[in-house]
Design an enzyme around this catalytic site. Sequence first.
Site, PDB file in Angstrom:
ATOM      1  N   GLU A   1      -2.791   4.827   4.460  1.00 15.09           N
ATOM      2  CA  GLU A   1      -1.554   5.589   4.676  1.00 15.09           C
ATOM      3  C   GLU A   1      -0.933   5.980   3.330  1.00 15.09           C
ATOM      4  OE1 GLU A   1       2.927   4.655   5.039  1.00 15.09           O
ATOM      5  OE2 GLU A   1       1.796   3.401   6.447  1.00 15.09           O
ATOM      6  N   HIS A   2      -0.894   5.024   2.398  1.00  9.70           N
ATOM      7  CA  HIS A   2      -0.354   5.306   1.061  1.00  9.70           C
ATOM      8  C   HIS A   2      -1.236   6.295   0.303  1.00  9.70           C
ATOM      9  CE1 HIS A   2       2.795   2.061   0.267  1.00  9.70           C
ATOM     10  NE2 HIS A   2       2.447   1.886   1.533  1.00  9.70           N
TER      11      HIS A   2
ATOM     12  N   GLU B   1       5.232  -4.228  -2.085  1.00 12.80           N
ATOM     13  CA  GLU B   1       5.766  -4.102  -0.728  1.00 12.80           C
ATOM     14  C   GLU B   1       5.562  -5.398   0.059  1.00 12.80           C
ATOM     15  OE1 GLU B   1       5.221  -1.239   3.230  1.00 12.80           O
ATOM     16  OE2 GLU B   1       4.231  -0.716   1.342  1.00 12.80           O
TER      17      GLU B   1
END
Length: 455
Positions: free
Chosen positions: A92-93, A169
């Site tokens: 996703e990143h 994160e």
Amino acid sequence: MASRNTRTTGRQIPAGRSSGSSQAPGTTVTLERAVDPSGVVTSLVRRTVHPSGLRIVTEQMAGVRSAAVGVWVGVGSRDESAELHGASHFLEHLLFKGTADRSALDISVALDRVGGEFNAFTAKEYTCFHARVLDDDLPLAIDVLSDMVTSSLITPEDVEAERDVILDEIAMHDDDPDDVVHNLFAAQAWGEDTPLGRGIAGTEESISALDRDAIHAFYRERYRPEQIVVSAAGNLDHETVVAEVVDAFGRAGFLERRATPVAPRGGSPLPVIPGQVEAQRPFEQVNLVLGMEGLRRDDDRRFALGVLNTAVGGGTSSRLFQEVRERRGLAYSVFSFTSSHAETGLVGVSVGCLPAKLDDVLETVRAELARVAEEGITLDELELGKGQLRGGLVLGLEDSASRMSRIGKAELVHDELLTIDDVLARIDAVTLEDCAKIAAEVFGRPELLAIVGPA
């Protein structure tokens, strides 16, 4: 919008993975049609299945000047092996880092220049890339998102740079007591070494071990046309959107990729493991989740469970909020929740309290759940639960982004797209007896408990 002044018509046509095979490729069907009393169409939901298996679902909304688009990919953390733990979120990143035609800055500038909003998220069963723009800029949003999804480079340099971002994160979530306790709860429910029991973002160890080749192979295997739904809602024309999506996704031969066999979800029921698990953190509060096995997402009793959950702990007037916070002053935050997957589900109560009040909180919550399991809820609580669900449903579908999410998720992970009026009717049909039966069954099951806080 379906309301007292709008009626919704159309069949509840099956959606989800089976829909692509049941609908002839290249054809378009109408899933939902809403008209006002004067006969003006206020909403029109249509679906087209491309020969590659790519599905395009749109909702044409009257009276708006915005449009939202989402690319929903049927892969999430539950589809990862232990060696690939965190790969879906890593991808996703990485898909924001650049393609053959656009750099990472180009991707950002393209939508910022037109005042658009765009982002992405990863769940246990899917990944979504989405944008909201003015209606005139919908072709641009479609082109940018499709470019990211079909043609990302995933360079070794980007992998290394983004690895540190993801590790930050993970550390951030590890400092959030709510995130920690709910991850612990899931690990207890299904086992910390199982796909559903593992956290979505991965661990420091798994992310550090992932290399570019493994991530790229996962991308090539899982990002396939038949695994993707493109949903759009707002001031749009379905046929125009279909043409734009097919053109954008046709780059680099993406629509010609051969299907990769993927095991279907939702086979044998997945049992929940009762028990207690604790983790020490230097937090001021103790956070806990007390729960038990719930319902699969295709269980018809989910509407009764939804009403029950809302009445028990869904708001400030709910039984748990009134008893735990208002009458006893045991906690600042207390709420109940449900979650469901293809073959399993959970119900639970989440509480944050001072360490000295932990025992009293547990005693009170257990007593209230036992009382509901024994006696059910009252007529006033039934109406309260229904009212909250009805209002939350309609108010939550006031903008193009929420409408896009509704039809995208329904197509990707559910068995059917229910009209708004049909959902409201199913909520209204829930009886006290329905709630009593589901309360006795669910709240009578063995409990699992996760606790996070100071020693």
